[in-house]
Write a protein that holds these residues in place. Structure first.
Motif, mmCIF file in Angstrom:
data_model
loop_
_atom_site.group_PDB
_atom_site.id
_atom_site.type_symbol
_atom_site.label_atom_id
_atom_site.label_comp_id
_atom_site.label_asym_id
_atom_site.label_seq_id
_atom_site.Cartn_x
_atom_site.Cartn_y
_atom_site.Cartn_z
ATOM 1 N N SER A 331 29.270 46.988 27.294
ATOM 2 C CA SER A 331 29.259 46.395 25.955
ATOM 3 C C SER A 331 29.301 44.872 25.987
ATOM 4 O O SER A 331 28.961 44.213 25.001
ATOM 5 C CB SER A 331 30.441 46.925 25.138
ATOM 6 O OG SER A 331 31.670 46.599 25.773
ATOM 7 N N SER A 332 29.729 44.295 27.115
ATOM 8 C CA SER A 332 29.818 42.833 27.245
ATOM 9 C C SER A 332 28.563 42.225 27.852
ATOM 10 O O SER A 332 28.477 41.000 28.000
ATOM 11 C CB SER A 332 31.028 42.460 28.110
ATOM 12 O OG SER A 332 32.226 42.944 27.559
ATOM 13 N N LEU A 333 27.602 43.071 28.208
ATOM 14 C CA LEU A 333 26.404 42.594 28.898
ATOM 15 C C LEU A 333 25.173 42.782 28.013
ATOM 16 O O LEU A 333 25.163 43.643 27.141
ATOM 17 C CB LEU A 333 26.250 43.358 30.215
ATOM 18 C CG LEU A 333 27.421 43.225 31.183
ATOM 19 C CD1 LEU A 333 27.244 44.163 32.374
ATOM 20 C CD2 LEU A 333 27.589 41.783 31.655
ATOM 21 N N PRO A 334 24.117 41.986 28.233
ATOM 22 C CA PRO A 334 23.965 40.955 29.269
ATOM 23 C C PRO A 334 24.716 39.667 28.934
ATOM 24 O O PRO A 334 24.948 39.361 27.759
ATOM 25 C CB PRO A 334 22.454 40.706 29.315
ATOM 26 C CG PRO A 334 22.004 41.016 27.920
ATOM 27 C CD PRO A 334 22.877 42.146 27.444
ATOM 28 N N THR A 335 25.070 38.911 29.966
ATOM 29 C CA THR A 335 25.762 37.637 29.809
ATOM 30 C C THR A 335 25.078 36.580 30.673
ATOM 31 O O THR A 335 25.105 36.672 31.898
ATOM 32 C CB THR A 335 27.241 37.747 30.231
ATOM 33 O OG1 THR A 335 27.896 38.708 29.417
ATOM 34 C CG2 THR A 335 27.940 36.400 30.096
ATOM 35 N N PRO A 336 24.442 35.575 30.054
ATOM 36 C CA PRO A 336 23.862 34.482 30.850
ATOM 37 C C PRO A 336 24.946 33.473 31.227
ATOM 38 O O PRO A 336 25.798 33.105 30.408
ATOM 39 C CB PRO A 336 22.839 33.852 29.898
ATOM 40 C CG PRO A 336 22.726 34.792 28.740
ATOM 41 C CD PRO A 336 24.039 35.499 28.663
ATOM 42 N N VAL A 337 24.920 33.025 32.470
ATOM 43 C CA VAL A 337 25.860 32.013 32.962
ATOM 44 C C VAL A 337 25.084 30.971 33.752
ATOM 45 O O VAL A 337 24.244 31.321 34.589
ATOM 46 C CB VAL A 337 26.954 32.638 33.864
ATOM 47 C CG1 VAL A 337 27.828 31.551 34.476
ATOM 48 C CG2 VAL A 337 27.810 33.616 33.075
ATOM 49 N N LEU A 338 25.355 29.701 33.481
ATOM 50 C CA LEU A 338 24.804 28.612 34.286
ATOM 51 C C LEU A 338 25.939 28.039 35.110
ATOM 52 O O LEU A 338 27.092 27.986 34.662
ATOM 53 C CB LEU A 338 24.191 27.535 33.402
ATOM 54 C CG LEU A 338 23.013 27.990 32.541
ATOM 55 C CD1 LEU A 338 22.537 26.865 31.642
ATOM 56 C CD2 LEU A 338 21.859 28.488 33.406
ATOM 57 N N ALA A 339 25.642 27.625 36.321
ATOM 58 C CA ALA A 339 26.694 27.137 37.203
ATOM 59 C C ALA A 339 26.165 26.026 38.102
ATOM 60 O O ALA A 339 24.959 25.923 38.360
ATOM 61 C CB ALA A 339 27.245 28.276 38.059
ATOM 62 N N THR A 340 27.070 25.199 38.545
ATOM 63 C CA THR A 340 26.735 24.156 39.507
ATOM 64 C C THR A 340 27.911 23.967 40.446
ATOM 65 O O THR A 340 29.063 24.249 40.081
ATOM 66 C CB THR A 340 26.391 22.825 38.813
ATOM 67 O OG1 THR A 340 25.981 21.869 39.800
ATOM 68 C CG2 THR A 340 27.595 22.270 38.061
ATOM 69 N N ILE A 341 27.641 23.537 41.656
ATOM 70 C CA ILE A 341 28.693 23.257 42.624
ATOM 71 C C ILE A 341 28.827 21.750 42.742
ATOM 72 O O ILE A 341 27.889 21.060 43.142
ATOM 73 C CB ILE A 341 28.376 23.886 43.988
ATOM 74 C CG1 ILE A 341 28.324 25.417 43.849
ATOM 75 C CG2 ILE A 341 29.428 23.488 45.020
ATOM 76 C CD1 ILE A 341 27.935 26.134 45.107
ATOM 77 N N ASN A 342 29.995 21.247 42.371
ATOM 78 C CA ASN A 342 30.254 19.815 42.374
ATOM 79 C C ASN A 342 31.468 19.517 43.257
ATOM 80 O O ASN A 342 32.579 19.903 42.929
ATOM 81 C CB ASN A 342 30.498 19.322 40.942
ATOM 82 C CG ASN A 342 30.712 17.826 40.871
ATOM 83 O OD1 ASN A 342 30.251 17.077 41.734
ATOM 84 N ND2 ASN A 342 31.410 17.370 39.858
ATOM 85 N N ARG A 343 31.221 18.865 44.395
ATOM 86 C CA ARG A 343 32.287 18.532 45.347
ATOM 87 C C ARG A 343 33.098 19.760 45.740
ATOM 88 O O ARG A 343 34.321 19.733 45.796
ATOM 89 C CB ARG A 343 33.200 17.450 44.773
ATOM 90 C CG ARG A 343 32.490 16.125 44.505
ATOM 91 C CD ARG A 343 33.440 15.098 43.937
ATOM 92 N NE ARG A 343 32.738 13.837 43.674
ATOM 93 C CZ ARG A 343 33.321 12.762 43.149
ATOM 94 N NH1 ARG A 343 34.605 12.803 42.830
ATOM 95 N NH2 ARG A 343 32.632 11.653 42.947
ATOM 96 N N GLY A 344 32.401 20.843 45.987
ATOM 97 C CA GLY A 344 33.046 22.058 46.437
ATOM 98 C C GLY A 344 33.603 22.929 45.332
ATOM 99 O O GLY A 344 34.081 24.038 45.597
ATOM 100 N N GLU A 345 33.543 22.477 44.085
ATOM 101 C CA GLU A 345 34.091 23.246 42.977
ATOM 102 C C GLU A 345 32.959 23.896 42.185
ATOM 103 O O GLU A 345 31.961 23.264 41.878
ATOM 104 C CB GLU A 345 34.926 22.355 42.054
ATOM 105 C CG GLU A 345 35.637 23.127 40.955
ATOM 106 C CD GLU A 345 36.510 22.239 40.088
ATOM 107 O OE1 GLU A 345 37.283 22.778 39.279
ATOM 108 O OE2 GLU A 345 36.416 20.996 40.207
ATOM 109 N N LEU A 346 33.143 25.169 41.849
ATOM 110 C CA LEU A 346 32.156 25.900 41.069
ATOM 111 C C LEU A 346 32.421 25.698 39.579
ATOM 112 O O LEU A 346 33.456 26.104 39.060
ATOM 113 C CB LEU A 346 32.222 27.396 41.408
ATOM 114 C CG LEU A 346 31.229 28.304 40.686
ATOM 115 C CD1 LEU A 346 29.795 27.980 41.095
ATOM 116 C CD2 LEU A 346 31.551 29.772 40.964
#
Length: 521
Positions: A331-346
């Protein structure tokens, strides 16, 4: 060695056709006999672990709609064994029994959507893609060139054979080829493979333009969608060439799993992920997501390129859902997520739940992300209720600022992974012992906090290793004092005595002990 048909695909005369039919009938029996003892039977979810143990493997897919075909398997196994033996490669053969329940997973894991997919081939743990009609000649060409580590002469193999062999991603166009060019291409291919991109060095002896493809002399990377990208820099700059290959040799979309998690550690540090229900129809998602990926690649090739990935709620992806803070219930899907890795942090960004998911909304979501307009998403458990005088408290992402940083209270906080770390649970027991030794009346000046780092995130706070212990003192919350190395109950007491001696946290406990000693005296 099994008998091999040296006349595959050649039918020039009636006599040759009759000879070919006789040879094929002999080969089919021979091939099946040769490989009947080798052919193991596994399930779809065993493919990954099998490849880990057997890096050179062929899997024949037996689905409800596609029964095991002895003739096709004979041709595949016979041709592959012949070319593998010539190159001293040990092959393992498996039949994969695909149930109706397994089919969605198979399509998701390998993006097998539409068309005929009889077998999956892995060479040196890299998947080779067969994208052609199932004929003797096509299969023979596939294994002949697929198991080769040396550059391919496209003039010799033929342009259409080259285009269909997806593992060949590098193309050097020269009017004439020198040994230096060959070694150069092999070096480029080796560099790309070290970054987990499986490409093969490819050479064309002449500059020509079949299929209306105009090619000048130079180095090209060919995308999985058969788009040609010419490298404009210096052929001596191996690092720049590696980045060029990275950007162009990737498919527009892929699936994120433990097998492809290494993509998150590559030079591309921005990701678009679509978390979907495993029972959902992928067709629309594939189309919209692929369109958004192509737009991103065309418009933001270098500075703002993203890797587009699907993640389905299969048990093996449970940890991935947890890391990105996505609810895996259908019921919670689909879920789009954008992500980036900045200085080792997601850093993660979620699309608003009320937004309809289509290619327009995905494009807008990506644009806002690249322009810095989105609010970062931080994982958090529900905020707990605290009793008056409670020394030991569960801290979550949502209340860390209000409870720890802004309250006029000294806070000793344990950051831990209580589910997976034994050391964390031992340390937690120590903290509970310390809390018991402090009277409730001290809760107005001192508290102990426990925070589960896998389920809670705090902005501008990066936890590099667990357990991590920090003391947030009144007036010095911005520079917490760390407690490191050889954590023990005595060390915790000593640490608090050094930094918070004036609070006399354990005075009541010490008085109680003295009274007990006197009563025994």
């Amino acid at each position: 060695m099994c008998i091999r048909d040296r006349y595959m695909g050649y039918k020039n005369t009636v006599l040759e056709m009759k000879i070919l039919e006789f040879l094929l009938s002999t080969i089919l029996v021979s091939a099946v006999a040769c490989h009947s003892l080798k052919l193991g039977t596994i399930t779809v979810d065993q493919i990954s672990s099998t490849v880990a143990e057997s890096p050179n493997s062929i899997f024949y897919l037996e689905t409800p709609e596609q029964a095991f075909d002895e003739e096709i398997w004979a041709i595949v196994s016979n041709s592959s064994s012949y070319h593998a033996s010539r190159k001293n490669i040990t092959l393992n053969y498996f039949k994969v029994v695909v149930t109706p329940e397994d089919e969605p997973y198979l399509k998701y894991k390998y993006l097998l959507v539409g068309g005929s997919n009889h077998f999956i081939v892995y060479f040196k743990r890299n998947r080779l893609s067969f994208n052609d009609i199932l004929t003797n000649e096509n299969i023979d060409n596939f294994f002949s060139f697929g198991f080769s580590d040396r550059p391919l002469d496209v003039e010799e193999a033929g342009w259409h054979t080259f285009i269909k062999l997806k593992q060949y991603r590098l193309l050097l166009v020269r009017s004439s080829i020198s040994s230096h060019d060959t070694s150069l291409l092999e070096k480029f291919a080796k560099t790309a493979q070290s970054q987990s991109i499986f490409v093969k060095a490819t050479i064309r002896q002449k500059v020509f333009s079949p299929d209306e493809i105009q090619l000048e002399e130079g180095l090209y990377v060919i995308s999985p969608e058969n788009e040609f990208h010419r490298y404009q820099g210096s052929l001596a700059d191996i690092e720049e060439i590696a980045h060029f290959i990275e950007y162009h040799a990737r498919p527009l979309i892929t699936t994120l799993s433990h097998d492809t998690a290494h993509l998150l550690a590559g030079p591309i540090t921005r990701f678009a992920l679509l978390f979907i229900d495993r029972d959902a129809d992928m067709t629309t998602y594939l189309s919209d997501f692929k369109a958004a990926a192509k737009r991103n690649k065309d418009e933001d090739l270098y500075s703002d390129r993203l890797i587009f990935m699907f993640v389905a709620n299969y048990p093996e992806n449970e940890e991935i859902f947890e890391i990105f803070g996505v609810n895996s219930t259908p019921s919670s899907l689909p879920t789009p997520v954008l992500a980036t890795i900045n200085r080792g942090e997601l850093l993660k960004f979620k699309m608003e739940e009320t937004t309809k998911i289509d290619r327009e909304s995905i494009n807008a979501f990506v644009s806002d992300f690249l322009e810095g307009k989105l609010q970062r998403y931080l994982k958090s458990e529900e905020v707990p209720h605290y009793e008056e005088g409670q020394i030991l408290r569960k801290i979550v992402g949502r209340n860390f600022g209000d409870e720890v940083l802004r309250q006029p209270v000294n806070y000793l906080v344990l950051f831990c992974d209580f589910l997976h770390s034994k050391v964390c649970n031992v340390t937690k027991n120590m903290f509970e012992e310390v809390a018991k030794s402090i009277p409730p009346s001290k809760a107005s000046v001192f508290r102990i906090g426990l925070i589960e780092v896998r389920k809670n995130e705090i902005e501008n706070l990066l936890i590099e290793a667990v357990p991590e212990i920090k003391l947030y003192r009144i007036g010095r919350k911005a520079t917490p004092a760390p407690l490191k190395n050889d954590i023990s109950l005595d060390r915790i007491y000593q640490f608090l005595d050094v930094y918070l001696k004036e609070l006399k946290l354990f005075e009541a406990e010490e008085n109680k002990k003295e009274e007990q000693i006197l009563s025994l005296g």
